[in-house]
Design an enzyme around this catalytic site. Structure first.
Site, PDB file in Angstrom:
ATOM      1  CG  ASP A 227      -1.878   0.866   1.198  1.00  0.00           C
ATOM      2  OD1 ASP A 227      -3.068   1.011   2.129  1.00  0.00           O
ATOM      3  OD2 ASP A 227      -1.678   2.145   0.715  1.00  0.00           O
TER       4      ASP A 227
ATOM      5  CG  ASP B 202      -3.471   3.913  -3.389  1.00  0.00           C
ATOM      6  OD1 ASP B 202      -4.208   2.803  -3.675  1.00  0.00           O
ATOM      7  OD2 ASP B 202      -3.649   4.736  -2.603  1.00  0.00           O
ATOM      8  CD  GLU B 203      -5.196  -0.721  -1.087  1.00  0.00           C
ATOM      9  OE1 GLU B 203      -5.413  -1.749  -1.037  1.00  0.00           O
ATOM     10  OE2 GLU B 203      -5.902   0.242  -0.561  1.00  0.00           O
TER      11      GLU B 203
END
Length: 414
Positions: free
Chosen positions: A13, A107-108
């Site tokens: 993350d 973003d993960e």
DNA sequence: TCTGGGGTCCTAGGACCC
DNA sequence: TCTGGGGTCCTAGGACCC
């Protein structure tokens, strides 16, 4: 599928991603409370730096609200192309450690490193190597969860932020889950939490011990899954690029700069949204049978959605527009309109057959030429005459959940 | 001074056909 | 003439994720 104890999954993350990218791009913003917002008039906070979060700034807040909480807040209009580019390069780093990388969002990502352990030593080594490379190359920090499955890896990466590393082994899984609040589980939202709390279930330990029948009685087929989640069981595989399921819908919605009641203006926005949906559907090479129109009124709370299913599949913008308009024509608007949305669903892969009639063929060629020009020079360079110049503001390159660091779904970046 | 935008999945009820 | 059941498709709405 291998049993959980035989897999090693990382969930990575990127911390405060958009805000951190902006702080790296502009040194003056570093160590300061900043917030990234959308480019439109009625925008909200998309992401904020940890300095801003410490002052009470939260994602989803109106800008005025955030500034009231933190008067020194520096507001930056987001540049999604920049974030997509950075995310793509970071995902390239991930693939140095395993081909099994699944992007959950911009973003993960999940990495299945089960078969890489013999090369790199351990998952913790891989996690440290990745952290060091992202920090060195981009100045960005990330939190990493290491666990036997995706559910627990994501739970792990949420535990220590920013810059955390949290390891859940099969051996200490039960100990970690026992006191863990159920709302920490990905899939348990506010309503579900409230409903479970009403059943005196507050922790994952309690959820895992709950009788399956009690859960299925209350939640239907989700009940079984909930019990498994409480026990830390998740057999879902990491699905790498190119093997994802086909997308099921393509849609755009837009909160208008001002509430409008003028029907001609509403139709103009409807055409604009239809063009955005159509051009994306054509880029995906899909066409859809169902068109959905969504309207939110000026009071924010009242809204409606209606859909129409056609006899054939479409993806030309004016076909989508006509379908959306036919829905609008069945309704008497009760208030000025705040938000309009158009979605195409019931999708199938597009036939490559050319239309039989010359006029139809000419139309198709014109649309393709328009898509090509827009793909090269930016969306909206060539468009329908009714789309008044200036209506379409720049800078809003959407990042749909189906966004992938590469491949056909990496869209709206020209 | 107001509250974004992109999706997925599930449920429930009705229409229709066999 | 009345009754039932299964399957599929469609519509509307809600919960959840980022």
């Amino acid at each position: 599928m291998a049993p959980d104890s035989h897999r090693t999954i990382l969930h990575i993350d990127l911390n405060a991603f958009f805000a951190s990218v902006e702080q790296q791009a502009n040194p003056e913003l570093r160590d300061k409370p900043i917030a990234v917002i959308g480019g439109h008039g009625r925008t909200v906070i998309t992401t904020s730096s940890y300095q801003a979060r410490a002052r009470g700034v939260k994602t989803g807040m109106a800008v005025w609200e955030a500034k009231r909480a933190c008067p020194e807040l520096i507001v930056v209009v987001g540049d999604n192309r920049k974030y997509q580019h950075t995310s793509s390069r970071i995902n390239e780093i991930f693939r140095d450690y395993t081909p099994d990388v699944e992007a959950f969002s911009i973003d993960e990502s999940w990495l299945d490193v089960t078969h890489s352990l013999s090369i790199f030593g351990s998952a913790v080594t891989i996690a440290h190597l990745i952290k060091a490379r992202i920090l060195h190359s981009f100045g960005l920090r990330c939190s990493i969860g290491v666990a036997p499955n995706k559910l627990l890896a994501k739970l792990g990466s949420d535990q220590i932020k920013p810059d955390g590393l949290f390891i859940i082994t099969p051996e200490d899984m039960a100990r970690i889950l026992e006191p863990m609040p159920i709302q920490e589980l990905c899939g348990v939202g506010k309503k579900m939490q409230r409903a479970l709390n009403m059943m005196s279930i507050y922790t994952c330990g309690e959820l895992g011990r709950c009788e399956e029948q009690r859960l299925t009685h209350k939640f239907g087929i989700i009940g079984r899954r909930l019990k498994e989640m409480g026990q830390g069981i998740d057999l879902s595989p990491v699905v790498p690029y190119g093997l994802e399921e086909d997308i099921k819908s393509v849609g755009h919605s837009r909160t208008l700069e001002k509430d409008i009641s003028n029907l001609a203006e509403i139709k103009c926005f409807l055409l604009q949204l239809s063009e955005m949906v159509g051009s994306r559907a054509r880029r995906y090479c899909v066409s859809g049978k169902t068109v959905h129109l969504y309207v939110r009124y000026a009071d924010f709370f009242s809204s409606w959605g209606k859909q129409i299913t056609l006899c054939n599949h479409i993806n030309l913008s004016d076909d989508i527009y006509r379908a959306a308009l036919s829905i609008l024509n069945t309704v008497e608007l009760e208030q000025p309109v705040r938000l309009l949305g158009v979605t195409l669903s019931n999708l199938k892969q597009q036939d490559e057959q050319l239309p039989l009639f010359v006029e139809e063929r000419k139309k198709l060629y014109a649309i393709r030429a328009m898509d090509t020009v827009n793909a090269r020079y930016g969306r909206g360079v060539v468009t329908f005459g009714t789309l008044v110049p200036g209506k379409e503001k720049g800078g809003s390159y959407v990042i749909p959940p189906s966004w992938r660091p590469d491949g056909v779904k990496n869209i709206d970046v020209q």
